[in-house]
Motif scaffolding. Sequence first.
Motif, PDB file in Angstrom:
ATOM      1  N   ASP A 166       0.184  -1.095   0.040  1.00 42.18           N
ATOM      2  CA  ASP A 166      -0.281   0.036   0.009  1.00 42.18           C
ATOM      3  C   ASP A 166       0.757   1.325   0.152  1.00 42.18           C
ATOM      4  O   ASP A 166       0.269   1.939  -0.372  1.00 42.18           O
ATOM      5  N   GLY A 167       1.564   1.386   0.820  1.00 46.13           N
ATOM      6  CA  GLY A 167       2.990   2.366   1.572  1.00 46.13           C
ATOM      7  C   GLY A 167       3.677   2.671  -0.223  1.00 46.13           C
ATOM      8  O   GLY A 167       3.415   4.226  -0.648  1.00 46.13           O
ATOM      9  N   PRO A 169       2.874   1.954 -14.613  1.00 47.74           N
ATOM     10  CA  PRO A 169       1.782   0.999 -13.980  1.00 47.74           C
ATOM     11  C   PRO A 169       2.350   0.741 -12.922  1.00 47.74           C
ATOM     12  O   PRO A 169       2.566   0.116 -12.152  1.00 47.74           O
ATOM     13  N   SER A 170       2.161   1.866 -12.043  1.00 53.05           N
ATOM     14  CA  SER A 170       3.134   1.765 -10.618  1.00 53.05           C
ATOM     15  C   SER A 170       2.137   0.685  -9.367  1.00 53.05           C
ATOM     16  O   SER A 170       2.985  -0.345  -8.895  1.00 53.05           O
ATOM     17  N   GLN A 171       0.566   0.450  -9.995  1.00 50.12           N
ATOM     18  CA  GLN A 171       0.172  -1.405  -8.740  1.00 50.12           C
ATOM     19  C   GLN A 171       0.785  -2.094  -9.411  1.00 50.12           C
ATOM     20  O   GLN A 171       1.099  -2.792  -8.524  1.00 50.12           O
ATOM     21  N   GLU A 172       0.754  -2.862 -10.044  1.00 51.78           N
ATOM     22  CA  GLU A 172       1.650  -3.674 -11.476  1.00 51.78           C
ATOM     23  C   GLU A 172       3.050  -3.729 -10.781  1.00 51.78           C
ATOM     24  O   GLU A 172       3.265  -5.085 -10.684  1.00 51.78           O
ATOM     25  N   LEU A 173       3.369  -2.748 -10.837  1.00 49.87           N
ATOM     26  CA  LEU A 173       5.034  -2.551 -10.650  1.00 49.87           C
ATOM     27  C   LEU A 173       5.062  -3.932  -9.348  1.00 49.87           C
ATOM     28  O   LEU A 173       6.141  -3.858  -8.874  1.00 49.87           O
ATOM     29  N   VAL A 174       4.758  -2.875  -8.342  1.00 47.93           N
ATOM     30  CA  VAL A 174       3.962  -2.752  -7.014  1.00 47.93           C
ATOM     31  C   VAL A 174       4.249  -4.207  -6.642  1.00 47.93           C
ATOM     32  O   VAL A 174       5.107  -5.059  -5.967  1.00 47.93           O
ATOM     33  N   ASN A 214       2.058   6.815  -7.224  1.00 48.37           N
ATOM     34  CA  ASN A 214       0.925   6.696  -7.729  1.00 48.37           C
ATOM     35  C   ASN A 214       1.115   8.428  -8.473  1.00 48.37           C
ATOM     36  O   ASN A 214       0.798   7.966  -9.426  1.00 48.37           O
ATOM     37  N   PRO A 215       1.498   9.331  -8.149  1.00 52.70           N
ATOM     38  CA  PRO A 215       1.388  10.407  -9.598  1.00 52.70           C
ATOM     39  C   PRO A 215       2.200   9.778 -10.696  1.00 52.70           C
ATOM     40  O   PRO A 215       2.518  10.994 -11.605  1.00 52.70           O
ATOM     41  N   LEU A 216       3.303   9.343 -10.139  1.00 49.08           N
ATOM     42  CA  LEU A 216       3.417   8.672 -11.184  1.00 49.08           C
ATOM     43  C   LEU A 216       2.747   7.846 -12.616  1.00 49.08           C
ATOM     44  O   LEU A 216       3.591   7.674 -14.118  1.00 49.08           O
ATOM     45  N   SER A 264     -10.532 -12.617 -10.477  1.00 48.98           N
ATOM     46  CA  SER A 264     -10.881 -11.199 -11.292  1.00 48.98           C
ATOM     47  C   SER A 264      -9.834 -10.609 -10.689  1.00 48.98           C
ATOM     48  O   SER A 264     -10.185  -9.214 -11.342  1.00 48.98           O
ATOM     49  N   TYR A 265      -8.656 -10.665 -10.716  1.00 46.26           N
ATOM     50  CA  TYR A 265      -7.901  -9.295 -10.715  1.00 46.26           C
ATOM     51  C   TYR A 265      -7.117  -8.803 -12.405  1.00 46.26           C
ATOM     52  O   TYR A 265      -7.029  -9.687 -12.859  1.00 46.26           O
ATOM     53  N   SER A 266      -7.464  -7.820 -12.292  1.00 48.20           N
ATOM     54  CA  SER A 266      -7.244  -6.971 -13.516  1.00 48.20           C
ATOM     55  C   SER A 266      -5.943  -5.924 -13.423  1.00 48.20           C
ATOM     56  O   SER A 266      -6.237  -4.652 -13.778  1.00 48.20           O
ATOM     57  N   GLY A 267      -5.183  -5.733 -12.667  1.00 50.74           N
ATOM     58  CA  GLY A 267      -4.131  -4.342 -12.846  1.00 50.74           C
ATOM     59  C   GLY A 267      -4.684  -3.400 -11.849  1.00 50.74           C
ATOM     60  O   GLY A 267      -5.956  -3.172 -11.010  1.00 50.74           O
ATOM     61  N   GLY A 268      -4.961  -2.649 -11.454  1.00 49.59           N
ATOM     62  CA  GLY A 268      -4.710  -1.683 -10.573  1.00 49.59           C
ATOM     63  C   GLY A 268      -5.784  -0.177 -10.659  1.00 49.59           C
ATOM     64  O   GLY A 268      -6.620   0.848  -9.601  1.00 49.59           O
ATOM     65  N   LYS A 269      -6.913  -0.380 -12.055  1.00 44.37           N
ATOM     66  CA  LYS A 269      -7.575   0.477 -12.088  1.00 44.37           C
ATOM     67  C   LYS A 269      -8.920   0.248 -11.521  1.00 44.37           C
ATOM     68  O   LYS A 269      -9.022  -1.279 -11.111  1.00 44.37           O
ATOM     69  N   GLY A 270      -8.915   1.442 -11.124  1.00 43.56           N
ATOM     70  CA  GLY A 270     -10.128   1.181  -9.779  1.00 43.56           C
ATOM     71  C   GLY A 270     -10.072   0.517  -8.709  1.00 43.56           C
ATOM     72  O   GLY A 270     -11.311   0.199  -8.687  1.00 43.56           O
ATOM     73  N   ARG A 271      -8.979  -0.076  -8.069  1.00 46.36           N
ATOM     74  CA  ARG A 271      -8.699  -0.961  -7.238  1.00 46.36           C
ATOM     75  C   ARG A 271      -9.046  -0.059  -5.454  1.00 46.36           C
ATOM     76  O   ARG A 271      -8.650   1.117  -5.839  1.00 46.36           O
ATOM     77  N   THR A 272      -9.921  -0.723  -5.033  1.00 45.80           N
ATOM     78  CA  THR A 272     -10.171  -0.165  -3.668  1.00 45.80           C
ATOM     79  C   THR A 272      -9.263  -0.291  -2.613  1.00 45.80           C
ATOM     80  O   THR A 272      -8.528  -1.605  -3.050  1.00 45.80           O
ATOM     81  N   LYS A 273      -8.960   0.203  -1.388  1.00 37.88           N
ATOM     82  CA  LYS A 273      -8.455  -0.357  -0.420  1.00 37.88           C
ATOM     83  C   LYS A 273      -9.552  -0.280   0.622  1.00 37.88           C
ATOM     84  O   LYS A 273     -10.525  -0.193   1.060  1.00 37.88           O
ATOM     85  N   MET A 274      -8.853  -1.775   1.589  1.00 38.86           N
ATOM     86  CA  MET A 274      -9.510  -1.812   2.631  1.00 38.86           C
ATOM     87  C   MET A 274      -8.821  -1.147   3.853  1.00 38.86           C
ATOM     88  O   MET A 274     -10.207  -0.729   4.532  1.00 38.86           O
ATOM     89  N   LYS A 275      -7.480  -1.312   3.910  1.00 36.17           N
ATOM     90  CA  LYS A 275      -7.244  -0.207   4.818  1.00 36.17           C
ATOM     91  C   LYS A 275      -6.494   1.495   4.219  1.00 36.17           C
ATOM     92  O   LYS A 275      -5.923   0.958   3.491  1.00 36.17           O
TER      93      LYS A 275
END
Lengths: 288, 275
Positions: free
Chosen positions: B142-143, B157-162, B149-151, B231-242
Amino acid sequence: MPIEVTELCHSYKKGTPFEKKVLHDISLRIEDGEFIGLIGPTQSGKTTLAQHFNALFVPQQGRVTVNGCDTTDKKADLISLRHEVGYVFQNPDYQLFAPTVGEDIAFGPINQNLKPAEVENRVEEVMAQVGLDYNNFYNRDIFALSGGQKRRAAIAGVLACKPRILVLDDITAGLDPRGREEILEVVRKLHCNEKITIIFISNSMDEVAELAERIIVVDRGRVAFNSATREVFRQSARLKAIGLELPEIMTITDRLSSCGYNLPDAILNLEEALQSIAENLQKGQVSD
Amino acid sequence: MELTKNITLGIYLPGETSIHRLDPRTKIIATTLLIILLLFIRSYEAYGVFFIFTAAIIYFAGIPPRFALCGLKPMLPVLILMWVFQLFLYSTPDAEVLFSWFIFTATDTGLHMGNMITLRVLFLFTVTTMLTLTTSIVSLTDGLESLLNPLRKIGLPSQELVMTMVIALRFVLILAEELDKIVKAQMARGVAFDRGNFIQKTRKIFPVFLPLFINAFKRAEELIVAMEARSYSGGKGRTKMKTLHMGRVDLAAGGIMILYAALMVFILFSVSPRI
């Protein structure tokens, strides 16, 4: 080649914050030619205990002697000890590595520095023992084998070292009924014909009840039972408390007994069950 | 026989200390800052200060020092080799010769450089290990994601990279465990890994790595299926539980870090480097 374990203790990840004691003061003895069923719930320490038998683990505390050879002894020849005590792992994928079945089975004998002709003889012999046809399977690609065939190839690879004691770690897990039956038949033959001491680790009470002469139950790193198979399964309440089930056949005969059949307790296989049920019916003791 | 015992990189040691409770972003930025500082250190004095700071982190995070350092054990041969290379191969024209042997000459600047570089790797390892030891994999993800994210705007593709990075980190331990099993299966068939000369030893490695690679590919495939099944499809539209939020601890930590960085910069400039 008796195995003698005295007051064996073992901690997993000793010296780290994750340290966990998995074996507490285990003492037992396994004689030549025995068929031992080693059972216990998951995480009870049965694999860790069994890996002490061929010095894959060396005791942190206590002693393990195999045929008089103390595994903690710095001068002990652990390599030849491991040839004497074969160990077949639960997952054959960790063991099989050579491109073909024949090459993989030859790996152990080559490590023993045998002559090529002798190696070939051994490979042929053990392939026959586990029921893999030499001509058909020798050059077969390892990855083209079915689950049951992989298990048999793995057993053959260990047998090729000519062990006198064989530890089988849950070798029927994930097999279909037929593959399971075939493997068990191989094990039975090894014990009867070759007089190999078998230590059979299993999660299936049915298999253990049918095959083992003596059962060692490990629970949370301690020996909970260590006696003849029938004696152990007589104590169903204690077994259930540990989290182990009774063999399928016993749950049926227990139900029949409670319906008025006069059956001996701790029936271990189908033949025994059929015979005593037939006796009951002949005597006409049962009224419906 | 336990290969996994000495692996500390990528392992999380749960705890309740204030360092554990820090926002992962604070810890990641602080670690990055420490690494940057490390790259500029050229004197023993600066290393001394750095050591005190690192020791303080280990102490306040409640990590047993022996455990924090035991991950270095497998790296020891590499570290020693590096030190030796620097000792003999690095020198400046005005360097004093300490001793020479055959065609190799050890100089005082080479010795200094060797010490500096070895210490740098040692501290790099310790600092990054401290980050993973005190941060769970979920908050680490998450961190990092929130920092990168700004990048996204420039097409990273920050989410995928992480996600890729975190999986790689997680697999260090899994692969070590598999290696442990494979090595045991080979030992059970009479392989003596510690016997023989260099070539013989190297040849024994092949039977180990083949199943390891095959199992790694298998695991990767299973992971793909498991992710797709959910149904993992990358970072688009993902929200966080915490959701992450910075608190007072983070403010204090930030303050300490700034003070410390200032001190280090002062030392770096005031103590004249020997090279």
